[in-house]
Structures are given as C-alpha cells and as structure tokens.
Design a protein around this motif. Structure first.
Motif: not given
Length: 303
Positions: A119-122, A131-132, A223-232, A276-277
């Motif tokens: 998620v450091g991409f952002y 999001d992506e 393509g890109p997928f964020n692997l992080a929980g839906p509730e930061p 990130v979501v």
C-alpha cells in the motif's frame, strides 16, 4: 497445481506454502542457499536462484503452472541507510525482473503470477480514503512499489495473468510489526506512536494468505488489488484495541521526535498514514474473515 514461490521463508511466504501443501499442491521454493535445493522435508522442492547475479535455475521451473513472488528485504528490519535503501529496492525489483523474465522464456509460461507490492504505492494519504484507482505517491517506498510492479511486465507480455498484491500491515505475533508490538503491550509498556492519528491499513495473516490464494486461483483477476482490511484504523485505535485484548494499560506514547531518533528515515512510515481500502478485492467477491480491529488483534495473537 505446481506453484513456484519466492520469499517462501518469510512471515507470509511460509504460511502460504503450508496452506498450498495442505491442499495437495506441489510447491517449488526459489532459494538462494545451494544446500536447500532439491526435495524438502515438508514435501516442497527447492530450486536455486540469485537475483543479484541475475541467476535462476530455469530448468527447475519447468512445468510450473503458477507463481507467487513475495521476495524482498524487510522494510522494518534496519535503519534506512543509503545502503539499506538500495537493498530494499534491489531485492524487490531485481528479483522480480529475474523471475518474470525466466517465466516468460519457459516453453509453456504459467497461467498466473501473483506479484507482491504494498500500500506504500500510494505514498502518504493522510485521512483520505484511497483505492486501486489512486495514483502512485512520490516518496521512497512509492517509487520502489512502482518499479517493483513494472518489473513484472515481461511476464504480462508473455501472456501470463499478473495480479499485483498491494499489501497493508500484516499483523501477526510471528513476525513483522506484531512481533515487536505484542511483547511491549503484554508488559504494559505499549502506547500510541507519534500523534496516533495516522491510519494503518491492517490485515490478518489468515486473510492475507486467503487473499493471495484468491488472486492465484480466480481466473480473470489481473492488475492491482489492495490486500488490506476494509476498515483502516488509526494507530490510536489499534493501541486501544491491543490494550483491550491483552488487558493491559497503554500509558506510554512515543513522540515523533523519539521515533525519528530511533528509526531514522523509517520513522516517516511509522508516523505516516495509509488509509487504503480493498475495493477491487471486495468487488471480485473476496470475503474477509477478520474486519474489526479487535478481531484482527485476536487472530494475530493466535499466530
């Protein structure tokens, strides 16, 4: 399936390999030590590679139907000297270049490559939900992530379906940030870091492995997928959850000045914010086992 895995001894890689073997898949581990090539005690097979020397045992990849690339030096393992910054970058980019090129050259390339990213991409997103669809950031880790993903393009060009797993903070007592936080909180020495208002995009180790397998096994996902929980959650909220679950006080905040003195440039990440979501993952039908912060903490304590 015959599946190649890099980074197979890390926190996530080792858990992924166990999961794949338990389901009857054949796992090919890419390893750097010659003594670890060949059949392994767990039933996997070790195949040699050395990304820094642009070396890989391509013959050992023959018949591979899928690959998961998780290799990379730990971001939090050392202070970010210039030398370690190079290691963070090169261990990801060069490793991906070598693997992607080798897969592309196979007579029959694998159907899919799941390539790690973060998620450091952002970059630092503050309180803004991203999001992506968000663009790349401009800081050091954002640049590394962008290069990391670009290095897999030769596999895409060869017709391999490539999914980029932009992972958040995997919480586990077995490694990563959890291995450092939990002992302090158990002793009642935990507290928020910096302002505590920075967002951390958490994911349990179980959900991380499940999400990687979801990307691996679901046709059409690329393509890109964020692997992080839906509730930061904010660091302050995580601190409170750790206190609740462990039943310990959390009285010792760590000022940003102390983080900077102890961690150097890496303090920017610890005190920074990534809200990130996982929009695309949820749209594809993935369902998280752990979403609430207390549940993620409990799962982490179980290993």
């Amino acid at each position: 399936m015959r599946i190649a895995v890099t980074g197979s001894t890390g926190l996530i890689g080792s858990a992924l390999v166990r999961s794949l073997l338990a389901d009857g898949h054949e796992v090919v581990r890419l390893v750097r030590q010659h003594s670890r090539t060949g059949p392994q005690a767990d039933g996997s097979v070790g195949v040699g590679w050395n990304p820094q020397r642009l070396e890989i045992d391509a013959a050992g990849l023959a018949g591979v139907e899928a690959a998961v690339n998780l290799a990379g030096a730990g971001v939090g393992d050392h202070r970010w000297t210039e030398g370690y910054r190079r290691e963070i970058r090169d261990s990801r980019v060069m490793g991906t270049e070598v693997l992607a090129a080798a897969l592309a050259r196979l007579d029959t390339p694998p159907a899919v490559l799941v390539n790690a990213s973060a998620v450091g991409f952002y970059g630092q997103t503050g309180a803004q939900v991203v999001d992506e669809d968000a663009p790349a950031g401009s800081d050091f880790l954002a640049g590394v992530c962008a290069e990391w993903e670009a290095a897999a393009r030769p596999a895409e060009a060869a017709g391999v379906r490539v999914a980029y797993a932009r992972t958040g903070l995997v919480l586990s007592k077995a490694g990563g940030a959890g291995a450092r936080l939990f002992p302090l909180f158990r002793l009642g020495l935990g507290g928020r870091l910096g302002s505590g208002e920075q967002y951390w995009s958490l994911i349990s180790a179980a959900d991380e492995v499940a999400a990687l397998r979801f990307l691996l096994e679901t046709e059409g996902l690329s393509g890109p997928f964020n692997l992080a929980g839906p509730e930061p959650v904010t660091n302050r909220e995580l601190t409170a959850a750790l206190g609740r679950v462990l039943r310990r006080p959390t009285p010792f905040p760590v000022p940003e000045s102390v983080l900077k003195a102890v961690l150097g440039d890496m303090a920017v990440e610890v005190a920074g914010s990534h809200r990130v979501v996982p929009k695309r993952l949820l749209e594809a039908g993935f369902r998280f086992e752990h979403t609430a912060v207390d549940d993620i903490v409990r799962a982490a304590l179980k290993g």
